[in-house]
Scaffold this motif. Structure first.
Motif, PDB file in Angstrom:
ATOM      1  N   CYS A  38       7.035  -6.232 -18.804  1.00  0.00           N
ATOM      2  CA  CYS A  38       6.621  -7.467 -19.468  1.00  0.00           C
ATOM      3  C   CYS A  38       5.488  -8.098 -18.662  1.00  0.00           C
ATOM      4  O   CYS A  38       5.601  -8.267 -17.445  1.00  0.00           O
ATOM      5  CB  CYS A  38       7.793  -8.436 -19.569  1.00  0.00           C
ATOM      6  SG  CYS A  38       7.356 -10.010 -20.331  1.00  0.00           S
ATOM      7  N   ARG A  57       4.542 -11.087 -18.996  1.00  0.00           N
ATOM      8  CA  ARG A  57       4.820 -12.509 -18.822  1.00  0.00           C
ATOM      9  C   ARG A  57       5.757 -12.749 -17.643  1.00  0.00           C
ATOM     10  O   ARG A  57       5.462 -13.524 -16.757  1.00  0.00           O
ATOM     11  CB  ARG A  57       5.425 -13.069 -20.099  1.00  0.00           C
ATOM     12  CG  ARG A  57       5.742 -14.537 -20.024  1.00  0.00           C
ATOM     13  CD  ARG A  57       6.272 -15.034 -21.332  1.00  0.00           C
ATOM     14  NE  ARG A  57       6.611 -16.429 -21.254  1.00  0.00           N
ATOM     15  CZ  ARG A  57       7.427 -17.020 -22.078  1.00  0.00           C
ATOM     16  NH1 ARG A  57       7.967 -16.338 -23.072  1.00  0.00           N
ATOM     17  NH2 ARG A  57       7.699 -18.283 -21.941  1.00  0.00           N
ATOM     18  N   GLY A 100       4.162  -2.612 -30.077  1.00  0.00           N
ATOM     19  CA  GLY A 100       4.519  -3.930 -29.564  1.00  0.00           C
ATOM     20  C   GLY A 100       5.987  -4.025 -29.224  1.00  0.00           C
ATOM     21  O   GLY A 100       6.823  -4.163 -30.109  1.00  0.00           O
ATOM     22  N   ALA A 101       6.306  -3.938 -27.966  1.00  0.00           N
ATOM     23  CA  ALA A 101       7.690  -4.039 -27.513  1.00  0.00           C
ATOM     24  C   ALA A 101       7.994  -5.489 -27.168  1.00  0.00           C
ATOM     25  O   ALA A 101       7.128  -6.235 -26.714  1.00  0.00           O
ATOM     26  CB  ALA A 101       7.914  -3.150 -26.296  1.00  0.00           C
ATOM     27  N   CYS A 102       9.230  -5.875 -27.361  1.00  0.00           N
ATOM     28  CA  CYS A 102       9.690  -7.226 -27.039  1.00  0.00           C
ATOM     29  C   CYS A 102      10.504  -7.171 -25.748  1.00  0.00           C
ATOM     30  O   CYS A 102      11.398  -6.343 -25.605  1.00  0.00           O
ATOM     31  CB  CYS A 102      10.544  -7.760 -28.184  1.00  0.00           C
ATOM     32  SG  CYS A 102      11.216  -9.401 -27.879  1.00  0.00           S
ATOM     33  N   CYS A 103      10.184  -8.044 -24.813  1.00  0.00           N
ATOM     34  CA  CYS A 103      10.886  -8.077 -23.526  1.00  0.00           C
ATOM     35  C   CYS A 103      12.324  -8.546 -23.731  1.00  0.00           C
ATOM     36  O   CYS A 103      12.545  -9.623 -24.295  1.00  0.00           O
ATOM     37  CB  CYS A 103      10.169  -9.014 -22.557  1.00  0.00           C
ATOM     38  SG  CYS A 103      11.027  -9.217 -20.985  1.00  0.00           S
ATOM     39  N   CYS A 159      12.738 -12.129 -21.425  1.00  0.00           N
ATOM     40  CA  CYS A 159      12.184 -13.436 -21.804  1.00  0.00           C
ATOM     41  C   CYS A 159      11.790 -13.523 -23.273  1.00  0.00           C
ATOM     42  O   CYS A 159      11.432 -14.593 -23.746  1.00  0.00           O
ATOM     43  CB  CYS A 159      10.981 -13.788 -20.926  1.00  0.00           C
ATOM     44  SG  CYS A 159       9.502 -12.799 -21.261  1.00  0.00           S
ATOM     45  N   GLY A 160      11.811 -12.400 -24.004  1.00  0.00           N
ATOM     46  CA  GLY A 160      11.502 -12.431 -25.430  1.00  0.00           C
ATOM     47  C   GLY A 160      10.027 -12.360 -25.771  1.00  0.00           C
ATOM     48  O   GLY A 160       9.663 -12.468 -26.934  1.00  0.00           O
ATOM     49  N   ALA A 161       9.170 -12.194 -24.775  1.00  0.00           N
ATOM     50  CA  ALA A 161       7.727 -12.143 -25.038  1.00  0.00           C
ATOM     51  C   ALA A 161       7.330 -10.784 -25.615  1.00  0.00           C
ATOM     52  O   ALA A 161       7.973  -9.771 -25.349  1.00  0.00           O
ATOM     53  CB  ALA A 161       6.951 -12.399 -23.750  1.00  0.00           C
ATOM     54  N   TYR A 162       6.287 -10.774 -26.400  1.00  0.00           N
ATOM     55  CA  TYR A 162       5.767  -9.531 -26.966  1.00  0.00           C
ATOM     56  C   TYR A 162       4.571  -9.017 -26.170  1.00  0.00           C
ATOM     57  O   TYR A 162       3.821  -8.211 -26.654  1.00  0.00           O
ATOM     58  CB  TYR A 162       5.375  -9.725 -28.428  1.00  0.00           C
ATOM     59  CG  TYR A 162       6.573  -9.703 -29.338  1.00  0.00           C
ATOM     60  CD1 TYR A 162       7.064  -8.507 -29.827  1.00  0.00           C
ATOM     61  CD2 TYR A 162       7.223 -10.879 -29.684  1.00  0.00           C
ATOM     62  CE1 TYR A 162       8.167  -8.471 -30.650  1.00  0.00           C
ATOM     63  CE2 TYR A 162       8.327 -10.856 -30.504  1.00  0.00           C
ATOM     64  CZ  TYR A 162       8.791  -9.651 -30.994  1.00  0.00           C
ATOM     65  OH  TYR A 162       9.895  -9.618 -31.801  1.00  0.00           O
ATOM     66  N   HIS A 163       4.387  -9.497 -24.967  1.00  0.00           N
ATOM     67  CA  HIS A 163       3.293  -9.063 -24.095  1.00  0.00           C
ATOM     68  C   HIS A 163       3.827  -8.026 -23.116  1.00  0.00           C
ATOM     69  O   HIS A 163       4.095  -8.331 -21.962  1.00  0.00           O
ATOM     70  CB  HIS A 163       2.694 -10.256 -23.339  1.00  0.00           C
ATOM     71  CG  HIS A 163       2.249 -11.356 -24.233  1.00  0.00           C
ATOM     72  ND1 HIS A 163       1.148 -11.250 -25.029  1.00  0.00           N
ATOM     73  CD2 HIS A 163       2.771 -12.573 -24.468  1.00  0.00           C
ATOM     74  CE1 HIS A 163       1.004 -12.359 -25.713  1.00  0.00           C
ATOM     75  NE2 HIS A 163       1.978 -13.183 -25.397  1.00  0.00           N
TER      76      HIS A 163
END
Length: 145
Positions: free
Chosen positions: A15, A17, A55-58, A61-65
């Protein structure tokens, strides 16, 4: 669909983020229809999902970065994958040592990243605009004298 086979792939992610590192396991069904068109169906826990590069989701923390590593990267760098964090139990503080707050708790809430970014960009911009307005007002007052 006529011909097909399955492969199992493990994709490591990080991630951008919160810097959390994790792996996701996929089953990829490679199929070919009667016209010769090849199709890949990505499955995670038996459910069809988009491919990992879309695009994976962390999970932390839920971020898509998120970015992915090359296959086998985490096996060569095990220090990046941290195990479960140990439970910290605070003990009694020794005499004369001030008590410390619990780990993970802060006295003031953290400002999220977009808020800090707006402050970092907005304050200098506001100061610059304010200075320009002041300089123009002083120049206009001097011109009218």
């Amino acid at each position: 669909m006529t011909d097909g086979f399955e492969t199992r792939e493990t994709w490591p992610f990080e991630c951008l983020r919160c810097l959390h590192v994790w792996e996701e396991h996929f089953v990829v069904r490679h199929l070919t229809d009667v016209h010769g068109n090849e199709v890949e169906i990505w499955l995670s826990s038996g459910v069809a999902v988009p491919p990992p590069w879309s695009g994976a989701c962390c999970p932390h923390c839920g971020a898509y970065h998120a970015t992915s590593f090359p296959w086998g990267y985490l096996a060569r760098h095990p220090e990046l994958v941290a195990g479960p964090e140990p439970e910290l139990v605070p003990g009694p503080a020794p005499a004369g040592v001030p008590a410390v707050a619990e780990p993970g708790r802060t006295s003031a809430p953290r400002t999220n990243l977009p808020g800090r970014l707006l402050i970092a960009l907005g304050v200098p911009l506001a100061l610059f605009v304010g200075y320009e307005l002041y300089a123009n007002a002083v120049a206009a007052a001097a011109h009218h004298r």
